[in-house]
Structure formats: structure tokens, C-alpha cells
Motif scaffolding. Structure first.
Motif, PDB file in Angstrom:
ATOM      1  N   ILE A  97       2.958  -1.100   4.251  1.00  0.00           N
ATOM      2  CA  ILE A  97       2.841  -0.311   4.211  1.00  0.00           C
ATOM      3  C   ILE A  97       4.343   0.273   4.011  1.00  0.00           C
ATOM      4  O   ILE A  97       5.384   0.662   4.611  1.00  0.00           O
ATOM      5  CB  ILE A  97       2.614   0.581   5.202  1.00  0.00           C
ATOM      6  N   SER A  98       4.069   1.391   2.840  1.00  0.00           N
ATOM      7  CA  SER A  98       5.019   1.668   1.898  1.00  0.00           C
ATOM      8  C   SER A  98       4.912   3.434   1.966  1.00  0.00           C
ATOM      9  O   SER A  98       3.703   3.343   1.995  1.00  0.00           O
ATOM     10  CB  SER A  98       5.177   1.939   0.818  1.00  0.00           C
ATOM     11  N   GLY A  99       5.888   4.398   2.085  1.00  0.00           N
ATOM     12  CA  GLY A  99       5.809   5.843   2.091  1.00  0.00           C
ATOM     13  C   GLY A  99       6.316   6.053   0.810  1.00  0.00           C
ATOM     14  O   GLY A  99       6.525   7.075   0.922  1.00  0.00           O
ATOM     15  N   LYS A 100       6.554   5.632  -0.192  1.00  0.00           N
ATOM     16  CA  LYS A 100       6.663   5.150  -1.591  1.00  0.00           C
ATOM     17  C   LYS A 100       5.538   5.624  -2.150  1.00  0.00           C
ATOM     18  O   LYS A 100       4.627   5.766  -1.543  1.00  0.00           O
ATOM     19  CB  LYS A 100       7.344   4.561  -2.014  1.00  0.00           C
ATOM     20  N   TYR A 142       1.175  -1.057   0.015  1.00  0.00           N
ATOM     21  CA  TYR A 142       0.040   0.085   0.132  1.00  0.00           C
ATOM     22  C   TYR A 142       0.652   1.335   0.011  1.00  0.00           C
ATOM     23  O   TYR A 142       1.497   0.936   0.871  1.00  0.00           O
ATOM     24  CB  TYR A 142      -0.928  -0.056   0.847  1.00  0.00           C
ATOM     25  N   TYR A 143       0.849   1.631  -1.221  1.00  0.00           N
ATOM     26  CA  TYR A 143       1.376   3.152  -1.317  1.00  0.00           C
ATOM     27  C   TYR A 143       0.531   4.826  -0.495  1.00  0.00           C
ATOM     28  O   TYR A 143      -0.364   4.809  -0.060  1.00  0.00           O
ATOM     29  CB  TYR A 143       1.749   3.238  -2.687  1.00  0.00           C
ATOM     30  N   ASP A 144       1.296   5.865  -1.120  1.00  0.00           N
ATOM     31  CA  ASP A 144       1.034   6.277  -0.345  1.00  0.00           C
ATOM     32  C   ASP A 144       0.829   7.580  -1.512  1.00  0.00           C
ATOM     33  O   ASP A 144       1.880   8.406  -1.735  1.00  0.00           O
ATOM     34  CB  ASP A 144       1.553   7.506   0.538  1.00  0.00           C
ATOM     35  N   PRO A 145      -0.309   7.477  -2.697  1.00  0.00           N
ATOM     36  CA  PRO A 145       0.210   8.112  -4.061  1.00  0.00           C
ATOM     37  C   PRO A 145      -0.224   9.252  -3.534  1.00  0.00           C
ATOM     38  O   PRO A 145       0.262  10.372  -5.318  1.00  0.00           O
ATOM     39  CB  PRO A 145      -0.829   7.400  -4.760  1.00  0.00           C
ATOM     40  N   SER A 146      -0.811   9.933  -2.766  1.00  0.00           N
ATOM     41  CA  SER A 146      -1.145  11.998  -2.987  1.00  0.00           C
ATOM     42  C   SER A 146      -0.160  12.410  -2.183  1.00  0.00           C
ATOM     43  O   SER A 146      -0.426  13.796  -2.326  1.00  0.00           O
ATOM     44  CB  SER A 146      -2.561  11.278  -2.574  1.00  0.00           C
TER      45      SER A 146
END
Length: 295
Positions: free
Chosen positions: A45-48, A7-11
Motif C-alpha cells: 500500500i503506497s502513498g505514491k 495499491y496507489y492513491d491516484p486521486s
């Protein structure tokens, strides 16, 4: 239960996982699920942003609330913390069987907030309700675990913390990090391995700092090895330091004088290399001449 996706942080909103409304959610469990054969998934859970390339955009992995349990999840690549408590009511948190890494990387860290950590703990609950166990931390640029207030305490048990800290990018003495910090006198760290860490040699932080200037807390049955820190400060600062193996550290703990009385380190600890036969495995047998506490 969550599956094996990443799960990424696209925003770039700052939190990869957050609930969609402002209502406080208590007693929530986030746990890795299992497939039809009973095998555990390994969710990340990723910060990319959208894949593993590019820079880190996420600030925090999960913002948790009172009574949450988080199990079996990998947290990686965040600018500040993998887990951070909510701004509202935040009590107990239990974290088990998780992996935290590259939060942030060791090299060049030094521009983020002083309270950064892979896990930021609330100033509430006690060592029976705030529990971190069977977790692995590596490539941690700031602290692995941080609890700043004196009202809450924590138990850290059966964890591996490896490759953490480092000299900050700007060499500022204030930008140096404890591996574990808990200001409460009731905190407990036991059965952990803490290795290959570095506190800025120009700074004043202590790798394991419990009970606010060592006035409390218990550090027992641990192995701590290969920690570099300012020669004027001890490796461990706690009220009770009992039956640990402490070796290849920058400052001999038992030689420190001042407010952290040497007598605190005279309860079955050893400061000599235990000479593990196979230090690359979990084999704890020592060769002839090796030393270890009498458990």
C-alpha cells in the motif's frame, strides 16, 4: 485477503485504502493472501500516485476501526502515517508481520503534525488488545509508534525499528520525535531491536517514552543501539527497564538523574557493547569479553 499488487492513491485523496461508505466496520481482517502453491503474497500500500516515480500524494495508508487485524502488508511513502485510527469508535488493533518505511524519509522531515507516526494508535484498548508484533520499521522520519492518550495501552513485541528520526528541516526544537511513545502506564515493549536513530539534539524528546514522563510502562529484553539524543535526557523513560542491552547511545541511561531514577535501570541491564560475532546477521553469539544480560 489481498493479492500481491501495489495499491496507489491516484486521486491524492489522503487515504490509499478506505471503505466506500461511512458505516463503521468492526472486527475486519486485512491479510496477505496465498497463491495456489501456498506461498504468501506480498501486497504493498503506497502513498505514491500511479507508480514509484513522482512525489508522495497520500497522507495515510489505511484508516482502521475497532477490532481490526492487519497482517503481512508493506506500507510505504506516506506523508503522515501508514495506519491511522478512524474518527469514530476505535478500539483494539492488531498489526503483525508488516513492513513500514519512508513515512516520511528521515532527511528533512519537520513540517507535518506532531503526532505523525508509522502507526497511530487509538486512545482505547489495552496491551492485550492493541498488539504490534513481528513488524519491521525503517526510514521513518517521525515516530514509529505513537499513542498519545492515557486511556489506551499497547504491546510492541519482536519488532525491528531501524533508521528513524533525524534533525528536522527547520531545526525547531519542538519538531523532534520519540521512536515509541505511549502515555499509558500499562504499555509493554519487549524482544525488540531499536537501532540507528536520532532525536533532534536541540530538542527535548526521549527515544522511548512510556507512561507519561516515565511513570509507568515496561521495557524489557530489548537491544537498543546507536541512538543519538539530547545529552540532558535519557534514552529510555519507563517505570521498569529490565534486562536490556543498551549501547552506543548518546546518553548513558544509567547516568541520568532527576525524575527518571537511575535505580530503574539496575535490573540486569548492560550498557557495554556485547561484541556480537556477526552483527550483520541474526547470530546473537558474543565474542570473548562481550557482555549481555542474564535472561
Amino acid at each position: 485477503f489481498i493479492d500481491s499488487e501495489t495499491y496507489y492513491d491516484p486521486s491524492g485523496s489522503g487515504h490509499t485504502f478506505t471503505l466506500s461508505d461511512a458505516t463503521t466496520k468492526i472486527n475486519l481482517t486485512i491479510r496477505a493472501g496465498t497463491d495456489s502453491d501456498g506461498n504468501k503474497y506480498k501486497p504493498v500500500i503506497s502513498g505514491k500516485s500511479i507508480n514509484e516515480s513522482g512525489s508522495i500524494v497520500g497522507t495515510y495508508g489505511v484508516r482502521y476501526d475497532e477490532g481490526w487485524t492487519i497482517e503481512g502488508i508493506e506500507f510505504r511513502d506516506f506523508g503522515n502515517s501508514g495506519l491511522v485510527y478512524s474518527n469514530g469508535a476505535h478500539g483494539a488493533i492488531e498489526v503483525r508481520d508488516c513492513i513500514f518505511h519512508h513515512i516520511t524519509t528521515r532527511e528533512g522531515h519537520g513540517t507535518a503534525a506532531s503526532a505523525d507516526a508509522a502507526i497511530l494508535l487509538p486512545n482505547q484498548g489495552d496491551y492485550t488488545t492493541n498488539i504490534i508484533e513481528r513488524c519491521i520499521f525503517y526510514e521513518i522520519g517521525a515516530r514509529a509508534i505513537y499513542q498519545g492518550g492515557t486511556a489506551g495501552s499497547v504491546t510492541v513485541r519482536n519488532c525491528l525499528i531501524y533508521s528513524w528520526g533525524g534533525e528536522p528541516a527547520d531545526n525547531a526544537s519542538a519538531r523532534n520525535w520519540n521512536c515509541i511513545f505511549s502515555a499509558n502506564t500499562g504499555s509493554l515493549v519487549e524482544h525488540c531491536i531499536i537501532a540507528n536513530g536520532e532525536v533532534n539534539p536541540e530538542g527535548t524528546k526521549i527515544p522511548v517514552n512510556m507512561g507519561s514522563s516515565g511513570s509507568g510502562g515496561t521495557f524489557r529484553y530489548n537491544i537498543i543501539e546507536g541512538v543519538v539524543n539530547n545529552a540532558g535526557y535519557p534514552t529510555i523513560q519507563a517505570q521498569t527497564v529490565d534486562r536490556n542491552i543498551i549501547f552506543n547511545c548518546g546518553t548513558p541511561v544509567d547516568a541520568f538523574s532527576g525524575s527518571f531514577y537511575a535505580a530503574r535501570y539496575e535490573t540486569g541491564n548492560t550498557f557495554d557493547d556485547p561484541l556480537f560475532i556477526n552483527s550483520a546477521s541474526a547470530e546473537s553469539t558474543t565474542s570473548e569479553g562481550g557482555t549481555h544480560p542474564d535472561y
